[in-house]
Design a protein around this motif. Structure first.
Motif, PDB file in Angstrom:
ATOM      1  N   TYR A  87      -2.899 -12.085  15.056  1.00 52.04           N
ATOM      2  CA  TYR A  87      -3.470 -11.260  13.984  1.00 52.04           C
ATOM      3  C   TYR A  87      -3.378 -11.992  12.641  1.00 52.04           C
ATOM      4  CZ  TYR A  87      -2.945  -7.743  10.250  1.00 52.04           C
ATOM      5  OH  TYR A  87      -3.010  -7.057   9.065  1.00 52.04           O
ATOM      6  N   LEU A  88      -2.218 -12.535  12.337  1.00 56.16           N
ATOM      7  CA  LEU A  88      -2.037 -13.236  11.068  1.00 56.16           C
ATOM      8  C   LEU A  88      -2.891 -14.501  11.017  1.00 56.16           C
ATOM      9  CD1 LEU A  88       1.825 -12.795  10.651  1.00 56.16           C
ATOM     10  CD2 LEU A  88       0.024 -11.679   9.320  1.00 56.16           C
ATOM     11  N   GLU A  89      -3.086 -15.140  12.151  1.00 59.48           N
ATOM     12  CA  GLU A  89      -3.928 -16.337  12.190  1.00 59.48           C
ATOM     13  C   GLU A  89      -5.372 -16.001  11.821  1.00 59.48           C
ATOM     14  OE1 GLU A  89      -5.365 -19.794  15.376  1.00 59.48           O
ATOM     15  OE2 GLU A  89      -3.772 -18.380  15.918  1.00 59.48           O
ATOM     16  N   LEU A  90      -5.861 -14.845  12.282  1.00 62.05           N
ATOM     17  CA  LEU A  90      -7.215 -14.429  11.940  1.00 62.05           C
ATOM     18  C   LEU A  90      -7.339 -14.146  10.443  1.00 62.05           C
ATOM     19  CD1 LEU A  90     -10.083 -13.631  12.672  1.00 62.05           C
ATOM     20  CD2 LEU A  90      -9.225 -11.384  13.383  1.00 62.05           C
ATOM     21  N   LEU A  91      -6.294 -13.596   9.842  1.00 61.42           N
ATOM     22  CA  LEU A  91      -6.325 -13.292   8.406  1.00 61.42           C
ATOM     23  C   LEU A  91      -6.131 -14.534   7.540  1.00 61.42           C
ATOM     24  CD1 LEU A  91      -4.174 -10.039   8.054  1.00 61.42           C
ATOM     25  CD2 LEU A  91      -6.657 -10.253   7.983  1.00 61.42           C
ATOM     26  N   ASP A  92      -5.466 -15.541   8.071  1.00 56.33           N
ATOM     27  CA  ASP A  92      -5.116 -16.723   7.278  1.00 56.33           C
ATOM     28  C   ASP A  92      -6.377 -17.369   6.691  1.00 56.33           C
ATOM     29  OD1 ASP A  92      -3.272 -18.530   6.187  1.00 56.33           O
ATOM     30  OD2 ASP A  92      -3.571 -19.946   7.824  1.00 56.33           O
ATOM     31  N   GLY A  93      -6.338 -17.659   5.414  1.00 56.10           N
ATOM     32  CA  GLY A  93      -7.464 -18.292   4.749  1.00 56.10           C
ATOM     33  C   GLY A  93      -8.533 -17.336   4.261  1.00 56.10           C
ATOM     34  N   ALA A  94      -8.310 -16.033   4.417  1.00 53.51           N
ATOM     35  CA  ALA A  94      -9.309 -15.062   3.962  1.00 53.51           C
ATOM     36  C   ALA A  94      -9.438 -15.103   2.437  1.00 53.51           C
ATOM     37  CB  ALA A  94      -8.943 -13.660   4.421  1.00 53.51           C
ATOM     38  N   ASP A  95     -10.636 -14.945   1.959  1.00 52.14           N
ATOM     39  CA  ASP A  95     -10.866 -14.863   0.517  1.00 52.14           C
ATOM     40  C   ASP A  95     -10.464 -13.495  -0.019  1.00 52.14           C
ATOM     41  OD1 ASP A  95     -12.700 -17.428  -0.234  1.00 52.14           O
ATOM     42  OD2 ASP A  95     -13.138 -16.714   1.790  1.00 52.14           O
ATOM     43  N   LEU A  96     -10.651 -12.463   0.812  1.00 52.33           N
ATOM     44  CA  LEU A  96     -10.267 -11.109   0.429  1.00 52.33           C
ATOM     45  C   LEU A  96      -9.747 -10.383   1.661  1.00 52.33           C
ATOM     46  CD1 LEU A  96     -10.214  -8.756  -1.664  1.00 52.33           C
ATOM     47  CD2 LEU A  96     -12.527  -8.169  -0.867  1.00 52.33           C
ATOM     48  N   ILE A  97      -8.566  -9.766   1.532  1.00 53.11           N
ATOM     49  CA  ILE A  97      -8.020  -8.900   2.570  1.00 53.11           C
ATOM     50  C   ILE A  97      -7.973  -7.480   2.011  1.00 53.11           C
ATOM     51  CG2 ILE A  97      -6.014  -8.334   3.988  1.00 53.11           C
ATOM     52  CD1 ILE A  97      -5.280 -11.303   3.953  1.00 53.11           C
ATOM     53  N   VAL A  98      -8.565  -6.548   2.730  1.00 50.22           N
ATOM     54  CA  VAL A  98      -8.550  -5.140   2.337  1.00 50.22           C
ATOM     55  C   VAL A  98      -7.639  -4.421   3.324  1.00 50.22           C
ATOM     56  CG1 VAL A  98      -9.939  -3.081   1.900  1.00 50.22           C
ATOM     57  CG2 VAL A  98     -10.909  -5.371   1.488  1.00 50.22           C
ATOM     58  N   HIS A  99      -6.539  -3.872   2.815  1.00 48.93           N
ATOM     59  CA  HIS A  99      -5.521  -3.302   3.694  1.00 48.93           C
ATOM     60  C   HIS A  99      -5.080  -1.951   3.147  1.00 48.93           C
ATOM     61  CE1 HIS A  99      -1.920  -2.897   6.167  1.00 48.93           C
ATOM     62  NE2 HIS A  99      -2.178  -4.044   6.766  1.00 48.93           N
ATOM     63  N   GLU A 100      -4.853  -1.021   4.043  1.00 48.45           N
ATOM     64  CA  GLU A 100      -4.382   0.293   3.595  1.00 48.45           C
ATOM     65  C   GLU A 100      -2.941   0.232   3.092  1.00 48.45           C
ATOM     66  OE1 GLU A 100      -1.946   2.832   5.293  1.00 48.45           O
ATOM     67  OE2 GLU A 100      -2.928   2.974   7.245  1.00 48.45           O
ATOM     68  N   ALA A 101      -2.633   1.104   2.151  1.00 47.36           N
ATOM     69  CA  ALA A 101      -1.260   1.264   1.642  1.00 47.36           C
ATOM     70  C   ALA A 101      -1.087   2.738   1.299  1.00 47.36           C
ATOM     71  CB  ALA A 101      -1.025   0.372   0.432  1.00 47.36           C
ATOM     72  N   THR A 102      -1.102   3.555   2.345  1.00 49.55           N
ATOM     73  CA  THR A 102      -1.056   5.007   2.162  1.00 49.55           C
ATOM     74  C   THR A 102       0.251   5.453   1.514  1.00 49.55           C
ATOM     75  OG1 THR A 102      -2.394   5.149   4.172  1.00 49.55           O
ATOM     76  CG2 THR A 102      -1.429   7.201   3.355  1.00 49.55           C
ATOM     77  N   TYR A 103       1.296   4.678   1.735  1.00 51.90           N
ATOM     78  CA  TYR A 103       2.621   5.053   1.220  1.00 51.90           C
ATOM     79  C   TYR A 103       3.124   4.014   0.227  1.00 51.90           C
ATOM     80  CZ  TYR A 103       2.761   8.663   4.767  1.00 51.90           C
ATOM     81  OH  TYR A 103       2.470   9.778   5.522  1.00 51.90           O
ATOM     82  N   LEU A 104       3.798   4.520  -0.793  1.00 49.22           N
ATOM     83  CA  LEU A 104       4.354   3.642  -1.817  1.00 49.22           C
ATOM     84  C   LEU A 104       5.766   3.219  -1.449  1.00 49.22           C
ATOM     85  CD1 LEU A 104       3.043   5.319  -5.077  1.00 49.22           C
ATOM     86  CD2 LEU A 104       2.194   3.263  -3.950  1.00 49.22           C
TER      87      LEU A 104
ATOM     88  N   VAL B  71     -11.408  -6.499   6.559  1.00 49.25           N
ATOM     89  CA  VAL B  71     -11.303  -5.095   6.145  1.00 49.25           C
ATOM     90  C   VAL B  71     -10.617  -4.294   7.251  1.00 49.25           C
ATOM     91  CG1 VAL B  71     -12.535  -3.056   5.330  1.00 49.25           C
ATOM     92  CG2 VAL B  71     -13.439  -5.350   4.831  1.00 49.25           C
ATOM     93  N   HIS B  72      -9.486  -3.692   6.923  1.00 50.32           N
ATOM     94  CA  HIS B  72      -8.705  -2.928   7.890  1.00 50.32           C
ATOM     95  C   HIS B  72      -9.100  -1.465   7.917  1.00 50.32           C
ATOM     96  CE1 HIS B  72      -6.128  -6.436   7.272  1.00 50.32           C
ATOM     97  NE2 HIS B  72      -5.418  -6.090   8.323  1.00 50.32           N
ATOM     98  N   GLY B  73      -9.008  -0.889   9.107  1.00 43.07           N
ATOM     99  CA  GLY B  73      -8.932   0.553   9.219  1.00 43.07           C
ATOM    100  C   GLY B  73      -7.488   0.977   9.035  1.00 43.07           C
ATOM    101  N   ASP B  74      -7.187   2.237   9.273  1.00 43.97           N
ATOM    102  CA  ASP B  74      -5.812   2.724   9.138  1.00 43.97           C
ATOM    103  C   ASP B  74      -4.926   2.028  10.170  1.00 43.97           C
ATOM    104  OD1 ASP B  74      -7.062   4.367   7.385  1.00 43.97           O
ATOM    105  OD2 ASP B  74      -6.491   6.252   8.346  1.00 43.97           O
ATOM    106  N   THR B  75      -3.700   1.695   9.769  1.00 45.07           N
ATOM    107  CA  THR B  75      -2.833   0.953  10.682  1.00 45.07           C
ATOM    108  C   THR B  75      -1.394   0.923  10.202  1.00 45.07           C
ATOM    109  OG1 THR B  75      -2.543  -1.168  11.824  1.00 45.07           O
ATOM    110  CG2 THR B  75      -3.258  -1.257   9.533  1.00 45.07           C
ATOM    111  N   ARG B  76      -0.493   0.790  11.155  1.00 48.68           N
ATOM    112  CA  ARG B  76       0.861   0.350  10.845  1.00 48.68           C
ATOM    113  C   ARG B  76       0.828  -1.148  10.572  1.00 48.68           C
ATOM    114  NH1 ARG B  76       3.801   3.030  16.132  1.00 48.68           N
ATOM    115  NH2 ARG B  76       4.398   5.051  15.245  1.00 48.68           N
ATOM    116  N   ILE B  77       1.963  -1.679  10.120  1.00 48.70           N
ATOM    117  CA  ILE B  77       2.098  -3.119   9.916  1.00 48.70           C
ATOM    118  C   ILE B  77       2.014  -3.837  11.268  1.00 48.70           C
ATOM    119  CG2 ILE B  77       3.646  -4.956   9.139  1.00 48.70           C
ATOM    120  CD1 ILE B  77       2.406  -3.307   6.897  1.00 48.70           C
ATOM    121  N   ILE B  78       1.281  -4.930  11.288  1.00 51.81           N
ATOM    122  CA  ILE B  78       1.149  -5.746  12.497  1.00 51.81           C
ATOM    123  C   ILE B  78       1.624  -7.151  12.160  1.00 51.81           C
ATOM    124  CG2 ILE B  78      -0.453  -6.741  14.178  1.00 51.81           C
ATOM    125  CD1 ILE B  78      -2.215  -4.291  13.762  1.00 51.81           C
ATOM    126  N   ASP B  79       2.594  -7.652  12.922  1.00 52.99           N
ATOM    127  CA  ASP B  79       3.122  -8.981  12.617  1.00 52.99           C
ATOM    128  C   ASP B  79       2.886  -9.974  13.756  1.00 52.99           C
ATOM    129  OD1 ASP B  79       4.881  -8.056  14.499  1.00 52.99           O
ATOM    130  OD2 ASP B  79       6.683  -8.248  13.252  1.00 52.99           O
TER     131      ASP B  79
END
Length: 308
Positions: A220-237, A208-216
């Motif tokens: 960071y991506l290794e920690l997310l890899d394999g997640a069952d659910l990722i909750v990420h902000e998308a304030t802008y379309l 579950v993310h707080g507010d953030t810019r994109i992080i590549d």
């Protein structure tokens, strides 16, 4: 395990979206809820659910912007009168959170009937919480903002009853005792329980993310890899990448492209600006297909085992 959205909106609430607050429902697993962020009107939101405040024993605050914390003092006060008396609470969050709560309660002459312990989270922090491992990761925002990765412990594999029968042990209460042991004896022989179990079942992971810019970053991506659910902000379309970066937020296409490099079960997009109406959001969802879901208030997602 379920993920419940109490508020899906960005900084200013709208008629259809409250600001950000979530609950990770692990009642089936440990008879508790984990609260993530505490938006204004949180206690009223909870009243519209079956969530019992006394079963919230751990609160995780991603960052100290008002739309993520203004509901916390009210929730803490209400919990004191909704079965929470004497039940300790642990609050995890960035530096300054403890001071803000203490000053708020002192000036408002508020008093609680249960103890609170504050844990000041750090980048790459790791915490044991009721058997879960919770990892905190610093994000890229105008203030310190964190992601929390909730990692469930692995579950023992099933007993192989055929193997047990082969050595002469028939089904019964003994099976439960065997599964809880490291070794067991039968007719003078000692056996390793692991030889009679299927492989362990991997625990689920929810990030579950707080507010953030994109992080590549790779870590960071290794920690997310394999997640069952990722909750990420998308304030802008779509088409607002530069504005998103300028204001330390994320744009939907950038989120999808960044996460396309890893494997995960579901992506839930949150922190939706009140500038976007239902028609525009529906159009964006159609383009995303099954890659992601745009959250709405009171959305509930069930996270089964092996959902990746």
């Amino acid at each position: 395990m379920k993920f419940k959205v109490l508020g899906s909106g960005a900084g200013i609430p709208s008629r259809t979206r409250n600001t950000q607050s979530f609950v990770l429902d692990v009642v089936e697993e440990i008879n508790q809820y984990f609260l993530i962020d505490a938006s204004e009107a949180l206690q009223h939101r909870i009243l519209n659910t079956t969530i019992r405040p006394s079963k919230i024993k751990h609160v995780f605050i991603t960052h100290l912007h008002g739309d993520h914390i203004f509901g916390l003092p009210g929730f803490l006060s209400s919990r004191a009168h909704q079965g929470g008396e004497g039940i300790p609470l642990v609050i995890y969050g960035p530096p300054g959170l403890k001071e803000w709560i203490e000053v708020t309660f002192r000036i408002s002459s508020s008093h609680l009937n249960y103890p609170i312990r504050f844990v000041e989270v750090v980048h790459d922090g790791e915490y044991e919480v009721e058997g879960f491992t919770v990892k905190s990761r610093l994000l890229d925002h105008a203030v310190d903002s964190f992601m929390y990765a909730f990692i469930e412990p692995e579950k023992l594999g099933a007993l192989d009853s055929a193997k047990l029968k082969d050595i002469g042990i028939m089904p019964g209460p003994i099976y439960k005792e065997i599964k809880k042991s490291q070794t067991f004896q039968h007719e003078g022989e000692t056996y390793a329980t692991a030889d009679f179990l299927s492989p362990p079942v991997e625990g689920r992971k929810v990030a579950v993310h707080g507010d953030t810019r994109i992080i590549d970053r790779p870590d960071y991506l290794e920690l997310l890899d394999g997640a069952d659910l990722i909750v990420h902000e998308a304030t802008y379309l779509e088409g607002e990448k530069e504005k998103a970066h300028q204001y330390f937020h994320s744009e939907i296409d950038d989120v999808l492209n960044n996460l396309s490099r890893i494997s995960y079960g579901r992506l839930l997009l949150v922190h939706i600006s009140n500038r976007y109406d239902a028609e525009m959001l529906e159009s964006v969802e159609e383009k995303m297909g099954d890659r992601a879901v745009i959250a709405h208030d009171y959305l509930e997602i069930t996270i089964p085992r092996d959902s990746r």
